[in-house]
Design a protein around this motif. Sequence first.
Motif, short mmCIF file in Angstrom:
data_model
loop_
_atom_site.label_atom_id
_atom_site.label_comp_id
_atom_site.label_asym_id
_atom_site.label_seq_id
_atom_site.Cartn_x
_atom_site.Cartn_y
_atom_site.Cartn_z
N ASN A 168 25.54 -51.97 -2.25
CA ASN A 168 25.61 -51.73 -0.82
C ASN A 168 26.14 -50.33 -0.58
O ASN A 168 27.17 -49.94 -1.15
CB ASN A 168 26.52 -52.76 -0.16
CG ASN A 168 26.63 -52.54 1.33
OD1 ASN A 168 27.39 -51.69 1.77
ND2 ASN A 168 25.89 -53.30 2.10
N PRO A 169 25.48 -49.50 0.23
CA PRO A 169 25.87 -48.09 0.36
C PRO A 169 27.27 -47.89 0.95
O PRO A 169 27.94 -46.91 0.63
CB PRO A 169 24.79 -47.50 1.26
CG PRO A 169 24.20 -48.67 1.98
CD PRO A 169 24.27 -49.81 1.03
N PHE A 170 27.70 -48.79 1.82
CA PHE A 170 29.05 -48.65 2.39
C PHE A 170 30.11 -48.94 1.33
O PHE A 170 31.09 -48.21 1.20
CB PHE A 170 29.20 -49.57 3.60
CG PHE A 170 28.34 -49.18 4.77
CD1 PHE A 170 28.72 -48.16 5.62
CD2 PHE A 170 27.13 -49.83 5.00
CE1 PHE A 170 27.91 -47.79 6.70
CE2 PHE A 170 26.32 -49.46 6.07
CZ PHE A 170 26.72 -48.44 6.92
N LEU A 277 33.62 -36.51 4.12
CA LEU A 277 33.22 -35.41 3.24
C LEU A 277 32.64 -35.94 1.93
O LEU A 277 31.59 -35.47 1.47
CB LEU A 277 34.42 -34.50 2.96
CG LEU A 277 34.17 -33.30 2.04
CD1 LEU A 277 33.16 -32.34 2.67
CD2 LEU A 277 35.48 -32.58 1.74
N ALA A 278 33.30 -36.92 1.32
CA ALA A 278 32.83 -37.48 0.05
C ALA A 278 31.47 -38.15 0.21
O ALA A 278 30.61 -38.06 -0.68
CB ALA A 278 33.85 -38.49 -0.49
N THR A 279 31.25 -38.79 1.35
CA THR A 279 29.97 -39.47 1.58
C THR A 279 28.85 -38.47 1.82
O THR A 279 27.71 -38.67 1.36
CB THR A 279 30.10 -40.45 2.76
OG1 THR A 279 31.19 -41.35 2.50
CG2 THR A 279 28.83 -41.25 2.94
N GLU A 402 35.23 -48.67 6.35
CA GLU A 402 33.83 -49.09 6.50
C GLU A 402 33.44 -49.10 7.98
O GLU A 402 32.33 -48.68 8.34
CB GLU A 402 33.60 -50.46 5.89
CG GLU A 402 32.16 -50.93 6.05
CD GLU A 402 31.83 -52.18 5.25
OE1 GLU A 402 30.89 -52.89 5.66
OE2 GLU A 402 32.49 -52.44 4.23
N ASN A 403 34.35 -49.55 8.83
CA ASN A 403 34.06 -49.54 10.27
C ASN A 403 33.84 -48.11 10.77
O ASN A 403 32.98 -47.87 11.63
CB ASN A 403 35.18 -50.20 11.05
CG ASN A 403 35.21 -51.71 10.84
OD1 ASN A 403 34.21 -52.30 10.44
ND2 ASN A 403 36.35 -52.33 11.09
N MET A 404 34.63 -47.17 10.22
CA MET A 404 34.43 -45.77 10.60
C MET A 404 33.05 -45.30 10.20
O MET A 404 32.33 -44.67 10.98
CB MET A 404 35.50 -44.89 9.93
CG MET A 404 35.44 -43.41 10.33
SD MET A 404 34.13 -42.40 9.52
CE MET A 404 34.75 -42.36 7.83
N LEU A 405 32.64 -45.62 8.96
CA LEU A 405 31.32 -45.19 8.50
C LEU A 405 30.21 -45.83 9.35
O LEU A 405 29.25 -45.17 9.73
CB LEU A 405 31.12 -45.56 7.04
CG LEU A 405 31.73 -44.65 5.97
CD1 LEU A 405 31.46 -45.20 4.58
CD2 LEU A 405 31.21 -43.23 6.09
N ARG A 406 30.35 -47.11 9.62
CA ARG A 406 29.31 -47.79 10.39
C ARG A 406 29.22 -47.24 11.81
O ARG A 406 28.15 -47.23 12.42
CB ARG A 406 29.57 -49.29 10.42
CG ARG A 406 29.31 -49.98 9.08
CD ARG A 406 29.39 -51.49 9.19
NE ARG A 406 29.15 -52.12 7.89
CZ ARG A 406 27.95 -52.37 7.37
NH1 ARG A 406 26.87 -52.04 8.05
NH2 ARG A 406 27.82 -52.93 6.19
N GLY A 407 30.35 -46.78 12.34
CA GLY A 407 30.35 -46.25 13.69
C GLY A 407 30.04 -44.77 13.77
O GLY A 407 29.92 -44.22 14.87
N VAL A 414 22.24 -43.42 8.83
CA VAL A 414 21.61 -43.17 7.53
C VAL A 414 22.00 -44.27 6.52
O VAL A 414 21.13 -44.86 5.86
CB VAL A 414 22.01 -41.78 7.00
CG1 VAL A 414 21.55 -41.60 5.55
CG2 VAL A 414 21.41 -40.69 7.87
N LEU A 415 23.30 -44.55 6.40
CA LEU A 415 23.73 -45.58 5.45
C LEU A 415 23.25 -46.96 5.88
O LEU A 415 22.96 -47.81 5.04
CB LEU A 415 25.25 -45.56 5.29
CG LEU A 415 25.78 -44.71 4.13
CD1 LEU A 415 25.42 -43.24 4.32
CD2 LEU A 415 27.29 -44.86 3.98
#
Length: 456
Positions: A168-170, A277-279, A402-407, A414-415
Amino acid sequence: MAMTTKKKQLLSLALGCVFLFYIINLNKISHVGDQQAYIEGSIPSQLLRANPRREAVPYTVPDQLPDIDPTEWIFLIIHYHKTGHDLSRSLRDFITNSTELKHNGEENAFARRHHDQYTKCPKDVDMRRSMIYVQVSPNFFCDIRTLAKELLSHKKKTKIKIIHLVRNPFSMAISNFNYHSAYPVIEPWVMTAQPCAEEKFFGVQSYPELLLPTFLEQQDVMGGVGLDNPLMYPEDFKALSERCHALYQNSFNRAGSEKWNYYNHLRHLDPTQGLELATIQMCSSGINGGDLLRMANNIIKLKEIEQQLAQEDCTGTGVPCGERIHTLTLSLDWFIQDPYGMTIRFLDFALGNAITKGEKIRIAQRYRQSYYRKVSGGDSHITKGKNVETPKGHIVDPVLLENMLRGHELLGRVLGNVERVVDDALGYPVDNGGGGGDQDVVPMEEGGVTNEGVSR
């Protein structure tokens, strides 16, 4: 002094109790149909929080496994950064230790993150029957007919089984950040990496131009995946680059940060910015990173071979591609949840009836035990537990990350698209991404397990 009769009786009784205890535990084997079984084990405490998003798609045990002669096949295990480096070696060793197959003794079958400048396929592929290979981060940017020929090494009688380890990408992005921001540094390359540099293969080929032909068309190829629009647009790569430069060596973040290296940023930026940044690096640095998008590209390419070339003659032998190229996609998240059941699933696909059910059970038990020992022992390649710790000792819950990435306006989309591609390849229902059903399945460990023991 000679042992008295009473002492002998007591010793016999003790040995009998030990043997009885062994038999009782052996009888804890749980059968699914008449096919599979496992012995309950002690699950490390850090793996006991369930995350339903990562539950494995149930594995229905075949009524009859195929008769496979492993010496007639090439075996190729593909993985990416943070989808199972150590796991890929374990799977390889399961096969070499239980069959006559050998591995090539190399870290990779061919150059990682590299390809032929003109075909855009991996270069110098020479894989042979009766061999098992491991490959990290291959570049599959060529057309699918050329790719099929390369995977078969241009040999007329070759057949290949591909085990594609994805994630899973996240989960993958958070594990990547947690692993590379750890102190002390685990992989030295983070001290010299340039995450925002515009990398070009052979000085002329950019990563976006290699990916976009697949991403702009994949909604047709992956019909069932539910993507109504391309996975990424050309302007998305430009936006990622701009955001990367805004985060990296920019003094607005913190006084003196214009002199930080990549590792300093991961350690000292706000964790949400460090993860961002890492993502980005894991998406757009094609030569030194980029595995999140490389994984999606390769899933789509292998899916195209399965869908479009199944009945096509690959190399002029009269044998359809579908009979010569077999692919099984497995998630590292599944192996973290259920190392026993996933090992059985892998062995059923790879070897069929070439080894006995009992041998598969023994292999799966040993792997589960070794994995739990690694988790409990603090292996550096396993980002165990849920929390990310900052240099100042602050604890950050990965659920919040993960919530930050999803939002995130860009990375979330993209993810999220990559997630749907991964879910489709793994067999998740597109609407919710979860597994379920009432069929007979290989049982998971009692008590539930999670993706929180994140392995390299």
